[in-house]
Every structure is written in structure tokens, then in C-alpha cells.
Enzyme design. Structure first.
Site, PDB file in Angstrom:
ATOM      1  N   ARG A 105       0.834  -1.203   0.000  1.00 24.51           N
ATOM      2  CA  ARG A 105       0.000   0.000   0.000  1.00 24.51           C
ATOM      3  C   ARG A 105       0.870   1.255   0.000  1.00 24.51           C
ATOM      4  O   ARG A 105       1.933   1.284   0.652  1.00 24.51           O
ATOM      5  CB  ARG A 105      -0.863  -0.018   1.255  1.00 24.51           C
ATOM      6  CG  ARG A 105      -1.909   1.082   1.357  1.00 24.51           C
ATOM      7  CD  ARG A 105      -2.957   0.960   0.305  1.00 24.51           C
ATOM      8  NE  ARG A 105      -4.182   1.678   0.649  1.00 24.51           N
ATOM      9  CZ  ARG A 105      -5.173   1.894  -0.213  1.00 24.51           C
ATOM     10  NH1 ARG A 105      -5.092   1.452  -1.455  1.00 24.51           N
ATOM     11  NH2 ARG A 105      -6.263   2.527   0.164  1.00 24.51           N
ATOM     12  N   THR A 402      -8.888   0.724 -10.548  1.00 21.45           N
ATOM     13  CA  THR A 402      -8.106  -0.437 -10.082  1.00 21.45           C
ATOM     14  C   THR A 402      -8.120  -1.604 -11.080  1.00 21.45           C
ATOM     15  O   THR A 402      -8.953  -1.639 -11.978  1.00 21.45           O
ATOM     16  CB  THR A 402      -8.628  -0.926  -8.700  1.00 21.45           C
ATOM     17  OG1 THR A 402      -8.622   0.153  -7.814  1.00 21.45           O
ATOM     18  CG2 THR A 402      -7.847  -2.045  -8.110  1.00 21.45           C
ATOM     19  N   GLU A 441      -3.585   7.899  -3.906  1.00 18.08           N
ATOM     20  CA  GLU A 441      -4.121   6.959  -2.903  1.00 18.08           C
ATOM     21  C   GLU A 441      -4.439   7.613  -1.566  1.00 18.08           C
ATOM     22  O   GLU A 441      -5.303   7.143  -0.831  1.00 18.08           O
ATOM     23  CB  GLU A 441      -3.131   5.808  -2.697  1.00 18.08           C
ATOM     24  CG  GLU A 441      -3.780   4.490  -2.371  1.00 18.08           C
ATOM     25  CD  GLU A 441      -4.515   3.914  -3.562  1.00 18.08           C
ATOM     26  OE1 GLU A 441      -5.701   3.610  -3.410  1.00 18.08           O
ATOM     27  OE2 GLU A 441      -3.911   3.791  -4.646  1.00 18.08           O
ATOM     28  N   SER A 469     -10.179  -0.957   0.204  1.00 15.86           N
ATOM     29  CA  SER A 469     -11.244  -1.963   0.102  1.00 15.86           C
ATOM     30  C   SER A 469     -10.795  -3.170  -0.712  1.00 15.86           C
ATOM     31  O   SER A 469     -11.596  -4.073  -0.971  1.00 15.86           O
ATOM     32  CB  SER A 469     -12.466  -1.355  -0.579  1.00 15.86           C
ATOM     33  OG  SER A 469     -12.937  -0.270   0.162  1.00 15.86           O
ATOM     34  N   GLY A 489     -12.854  -1.591  -8.168  1.00 11.96           N
ATOM     35  CA  GLY A 489     -14.132  -0.892  -7.989  1.00 11.96           C
ATOM     36  C   GLY A 489     -14.317  -0.179  -6.668  1.00 11.96           C
ATOM     37  O   GLY A 489     -15.438  -0.156  -6.137  1.00 11.96           O
ATOM     38  N   GLY A 490     -13.239   0.397  -6.101  1.00 18.09           N
ATOM     39  CA  GLY A 490     -13.404   1.136  -4.847  1.00 18.09           C
ATOM     40  C   GLY A 490     -14.042   0.248  -3.791  1.00 18.09           C
ATOM     41  O   GLY A 490     -13.751  -0.948  -3.704  1.00 18.09           O
TER      42      GLY A 490
HETATM   43  N1  GLU Z   1      -8.310   3.131  -3.706  1.00 27.13           N
HETATM   44  C1  GLU Z   1      -9.287   2.095  -3.649  1.00 27.13           C
HETATM   45  C2  GLU Z   1      -8.992   1.133  -2.530  1.00 27.13           C
HETATM   46  O1  GLU Z   1      -7.867   0.925  -2.184  1.00 27.13           O
HETATM   47  C3  GLU Z   1      -9.303   1.322  -4.898  1.00 27.13           C
HETATM   48  C4  GLU Z   1      -9.581   2.245  -6.016  1.00 27.13           C
HETATM   49  C5  GLU Z   1     -10.772   1.872  -6.751  1.00 27.13           C
HETATM   50  O2  GLU Z   1     -10.930   0.706  -7.083  1.00 27.13           O
HETATM   51  O3  GLU Z   1     -11.536   2.783  -7.046  1.00 27.13           O
HETATM   52  O4  GLU Z   1      -9.892   0.572  -1.994  1.00 27.13           O
END
Ligand code: GLU
Length: 591
Positions: A105, A402, A441, A469, A489-490
Site C-alpha cells: 500500500r 483499479t 491513494e 477496500s 471498484g473502490g
Molecule cells: N483506492 C481504492 C482502494 O484501495 C481502490 C480504487 C478503486 O478501485 O476505485 O480501496
């Protein structure tokens, strides 16, 4: 019958996948499902899948192939991942019969404080886009360090070989498809602010035409430089210097091709922040689900705890003889409850005993008691302990980007790897002369507290990693790999992984069906976000039970997965449609 013994009875035929298998002679790299032996790769991109398969064919293992595929995705999917970003790598080691992880990360600067995203001029949090398109949002990237650690500990090929191979793809170029063009078009105003980004992705000032070829010789040179000199050149050497210059004095175009609503603020990362970066190896999260063992990613990702807790809540619910609708009802409720707990308790610094408690059966039982089989809870629900049902504050959400890949080899090793820049196109900046984009990030931190009077576990802090996530998940049956799955997908990543598991384990779908089926996501918000096909199929009956649907999402997630059959075959699955469809392949297709 316990689920495990039910699964043990399955063979390739009963899995229903043989009919879906592509012709024996095909390389399958353009297919979304491939069935066979000798190793398997599933990614969102045919070139990356082909890179992984070639490594497997030449005797490399799953880790070697995953790194080769990821390095290629850094070229061909430059808005969703790359060496300017980070991710989480989950690995099943067949020899040791054990699951390991790498936390790659991104990390905030040592000087970061809880008010990092508060505008000193107004004492209010920055708008999301203002924070995103800045140097402030950039965390120290972890992707390259992840590849290096994986290659050194478990690989049989050098990192250099993967980088050199992907450099050739960057030199040769790749074709612009509709999805690539959409990602550029959505980001055109951001990309227009930076000459290096504009030159690469807005040729002639506009998104590239469908079918055009994108070459990235700067990235090819950067990959080759790292291949020659090692990752030190990225964390301490001349690439570090260029990265820091970009963060600290954003290379804003003298003549931006489009207006941008916000000042583009400098960041505060230092050379010491970069030099100090290390991957971590947290123990995977583990939850037992009806005889299966589900391994996921621990903090700073919330993926493992949220997926595990929701599965535990489902296990504590009477689902065995329930209808599809009952099961979907429980899935949506379990997910909302797990998200409430995630918001309250899970961040990079959450103590291990708290994580263990969240993943305990006793916690799940007292959360499951909130679920009324006939009536949806009013969302958002408050966090546990207990099963109080008074509404609480909803967690904010952002982001849908992602990428994810799944790889297995002939020896039974498995990699599930999710990697990202956060938003598509990260913070919008290509590092001039280096060809890779920077992440944003750090905007995954909450800018202000979200938990009322209670502490927010995901506020910024010195050298802290933002909560994620990402949910790379490996499921074992009888101690052997049964399923590996992950998604982009966040925060919908958590529900996409959960829903695919529900589809496969509870709703009688084959893995290709489970991945393709329409999705809905309930992240403890007032409305469920659903794909239109889900709403058409189940909306009226779920609404009758009190569920509320929010605005539809055209699509949710772009998953990849592999299933391991009793016969020893691998069923590799990528999306048939979402994000322009993915690519699954096996070394020896069945046919
Ligand atoms: N930054 C998001 C996460 O680490 C992933 C980014 C995304 O898929 O939009 O959960």
C-alpha cells in the site's frame, strides 16, 4: 450436507463449465473463460494474460507469471495501475500449504497529520477533485517493492525479466479500445493540465482514436533502467528525484488545454519518505465458512475483515433452504452491517484483537440478530457491538478504478493480486520523462471524522497507509485451493467479491455464471446501487421487503477468478462484458 462435502462431490462436468470451454486449439487469450491444466491466468487484458501464460509455459511459477502480467498491465492499463501505485498480493504456497500476503500500500509522508486534507485558508476539507489532482494525494508507491519482494521470496525468475518483457510491449505499443478511450475521455480535463500526460494520452489535444496505437518509450526506458539497476533507482536514485520533483512542484502546463476548477497544490513527500518505504507481510485474515477457509487481506485493507465478517453473518443466518431472494436479502443486510463495522473500527492502525473480534463467530451472531428475514433494515445501520437498528451516518464513498489478476501454476501455487492508482488516472500526472502515472491513494483517508463522537480509524497520520477496500481472496477446501477471486471498484470491491462467493457457494451458479451475473452493492448507504439487470430481476421483490434502490450503476467491478476442480483442472474466468471484457487462459486447454 455441509458445503465442503457438497463441493467434494463436484467434478468438471457437474461444475457445468465444460460446455463453456473454448476450443482446444485456441490460446484462449481473448476469452473470458478457459478450462484446462498446467496453469491459468485471468486479467482484464489479453496482452497481460498472454505475458503470464508465456511465463507459465516456460516453467515459471504463479508468482513469476503474476509479476509479468502486472508489469504488462502497467503498460496497457496505465490508468488503473502501474509502478506509481500500490496494491495487495495474496499468495498460496503449495509446498508450505500456507497463505502469505504482501501489503504494498502507498504510504503518507512522515509529516502527515489528521488535518492534512483541511484547507488552512478555509478550515474546510478540500473538495475531492482538488485533493486528488495535487501533489498532496500521492503516497509513496508500493507496487515495485511488492514485485521485488514477491520475486525474491517466492519467484523463480528475476524481476528484471518481467520488466524487460513489459518494456517491449511499451515500445511496440498497444491498441486503443473503447474502454481505454472512455477512461481518457472521462479524465480529459485533468490530463490536459500536464504536458507529459497530454502528450501521451491526448495526442493532438483529444482522446486517441479507437484502434490507434499508444507507445510509451519513456516507460520502456524506466522499466529497463530498473531492470538494470534494481529498485533502488526508484526509491533512492534518479527516478525518485523525478518523482519527488513532480509531487513537490507539479508540472502544470503553461497552456492547459482545458480549464480546471482548482489550484493544483504541491505535495510534501520527501526523499526520506521514499527511501524508508517497505512492504509489509501481515498475516492474512481468515474466516471459516461452512467448511471452507477464506483467506483475505488484512489492514490497511478492510477487504479481508469486511468479506470475512459478512460471510460469518451469512453463516449465522438460516440460508440452507432459503430462496434466491432470501439469500440476496441476507447478502445485502450482511454487507451493510459489515460496512458499518468497517467504518467504525477498521484502519491501518486497528489493533489485532479488534480485527480478531470482528472476524469471530460470536461477533457475527450478535450482528446477524439485527436481520429481519422479511424486512430490510433502515440504512445506514449503526456499527456493533449489538444489533441495534437505529440509523447511523453513512460512510462517504468515491472511486471505481483499479485492476485485478488471478494466476495459478501447475504446482498448485495461487496468486490473487489487486493493484491500483486509486482513481482512473491517479492524480493525473505522468512523471515527465519516466512514462508512469502517480497515484492519488492518500485521498482514501477520510478528510474529516465520519463517526460522530467516536474516533475515525481512517484519518491521516504520520507515515500512515490509507484504508483500502481491495479484497484479494483465496478460498481453501480441505486445505487445498478451491477458489481465488478479486475485483476492482473502490468499496464495491468488497461486495463484488462477496456476491461472487454467494453466487458460487449459495446460488448454484458455475464460476463463469457467478462472475457474469448482475451485481448489487449495499455499503450501508440509504440506497442499493445495482446494475440495471439486477434491478430488473430482483428489484420489485426486494423493494417489497423494504430495500431501497439508489441510482443504477451501469456496471460494478471487473473481476477475475480461478476455480480448482476435484479433477485437478483450473477454470479461469474474467469478465465477459464489463470493462470491455477480460481475458482468461490456461496452459493446456481441455478439448
Ligand atoms: N483506492 C481504492 C482502494 O484501495 C481502490 C480504487 C478503486 O478501485 O476505485 O480501496
Amino acid at each position: 450436507m455441509r458445503l465442503l462435502s457438497a463441493l467434494a462431490a463436484l467434478s468438471l462436468t457437474t461444475l457445468g463449465v465444460v460446455a463453456a470451454a473454448p476450443p482446444a486449439t485456441a490460446q484462449n487469450q481473448g476469452s473470458s473463460t478457459a478450462v484446462g491444466y498446467g496453469g491459468a491466468v485471468a486479467t482484464v487484458d489479453a496482452t497481460a494474460t498472454a505475458a503470464g501464460i508465456e511465463v507459465l509455459r516456460r516453467g515459471g511459477n504463479a508468482v513469476d507469471a503474476a509479476i509479468a502480467a502486472a508489469a504488462t498491465l502497467g503498460v496497457t492499463e496505465p490508468f488503473a495501475n502501474g509502478i506509481g501505485g500500490g496494491g495487495f498480493f495474496v499468495y498460496y504456497d503449495a509446498r508450505r500449504r500456507q497463505v502469505f500476503t504482501i501489503d504494498g500500500r502507498e504510504t503518507g509522508p512522515a509529516t502527515m497529520t489528521p488535518t492534512y486534507f483541511i484547507d488552512p485558508a478555509t478550515a474546510k476539507p478540500y473538495a475531492f477533485d482538488e485533493a486528488r489532482v495535487s501533489g498532496l494525494s500521492v503516497g509513496v508507491p508500493g507496487t515495485l517493492a511488492t514485485w521485488e519482494a514477491a520475486a525474491r521470496q517466492w519467484g523463480t525468475r528475476s524481476l528484471a525479466s518481467a520488466l524487460n518483457r513489459a518494456a517491449r510491449v511499451a515500445d511496440r505499443g498497444y491498441r486503443v479500445d473503447a474502454e481505454f478511450r472512455r477512461q481518457v475521455t472521462d479524465n480529459a480535463a485533468v490530463f490536459a493540465q500536464f504536458d507529459a500526460t497530454r502528450e501521451l494520452y491526448l495526442p493532438g489535444g483529444a482522446p486517441p482514436a479507437l484502434g490507434a496505437t499508444i507507445r510509451n518509450p519513456d516507460l520502456a526506458d524506466t522499466y529497463r533502467l530498473i531492470a538494470r539497476r534494481g529498485t533502488d533507482v526508484f526509491y533512492r536514485g534518479e527516478v525518485a528525484a523525478d518523482l519527488l520533483r513532480t509531487v513537490r512542484t507539479p508540472p502544470v502546463s503553461a497552456h492547459p488545454a482545458a480549464p480546471w476548477a482548482y489550484p493544483i497544490r504541491p505535495g510534501v513527500l520527501t526523499a526520506a519518505d521514499l527511501a524508508r518505504y517497505r512492504v509489509r507481510h501481515p498475516a492474512p485474515t481468515r474466516s471459516d465458512y461452512r467448511g471452507l477457509t477464506v483467506y483475505g487481506m488484512s489492514t490497511p485493507s478492510s477487504g479481508g475483515t469486511a468479506v470475512g465478517e459478512a460471510l460469518n453473518i451469512l453463516e449465522a443466518s438460516p440460508l440452507t433452504s432459503a430462496s434466491t431472494l432470501d439469500k440476496l436479502h441476507h447478502y445485502l443486510e450482511a454487507s451493510a452491517l459489515a460496512f458499518a463495522d468497517r467504518g467504525r473500527y477498521v484502519g491501518a492502525d486497528t489493533p489485532q484483537p479488534v480485527l480478531r473480534r470482528l472476524l469471530s463467530d460470536s461477533w457475527a451472531r450478535q450482528r446477524a440478530c439485527a436481520i429481519d428475514p422479511h424486512r430490510a433494515l433502515v440504512k445506514p445501520v449503526p456499527p456493533g457491538p449489538g444489533c441495534a437498528t437505529a440509523p447511523a451516518d453513512a460512510a462517504p464513498d468515491k472511486g471505481m478504478s483499479t485492476t485485478n489478476l488471478t494466476v495459478a501454476d501447475r504446482w498448485g501455487n495461487v496468486v490473487e493480486y489487486t493493484l491500483t492508482l486509486e482513481q482512473f488516472g491517479g492524480n493525473g500526472m505522468v512523471v515527465p520523462g519516466r512514462g508512469f502515472m502517480l497515484n492519488n491513494e492518500l485521498t482514501d483517508f477520510n478528510f474529516t471524522g465520519t463517526q460522530g463522537d467516536a474516533a475515525d480509524p481512517n484519518l491521516p497520520g504520520p507515515g500512515k497507509r490509507p484504508r483500502s477496500s481491495m479484497s484479494p481472496t483465496i478460498v481453501l477446501a480441505g486445505g487445498k485451493p478451491y477458489l481465488a477471486v478479486g475485483a476492482p471498484g473502490g468499496s464495491t470491491i468488497i461486495t463484488t467479491v462477496l456476491q461472487i462467493l454467494l453466487n458460487r457457494l449459495e446460488l448454484g451458479m458455475t464460476l463463469p455464471q457467478a462472475v457474469a451475473a448482475p451485481r448489487a452493492t449495499q455499503r450501508n448507504t440509504a440506497g442499493i446501487q445495482a446494475e440495471p439487470a439486477f434491478r430488473t430481476a430482483y428489484g420489485p421483490e426486494l423493494t417489497a421487503r423494504g430495500h431501497v434502490f439508489g441510482p443504477d450503476a451501469p456496471e460494478i467491478g471487473a473481476a477475475t477468478a480461478i476455480e480448482f476442480t476435484r479433477d485437478g483442472a483450473q477454470v479461469a474466468v474474467a469478465e465477459p462484458v464489463r470493462r470491455g471484457s477480460g481475458s482468461a487462459a490456461v496452459v493446456h486447454p481441455i478439448g
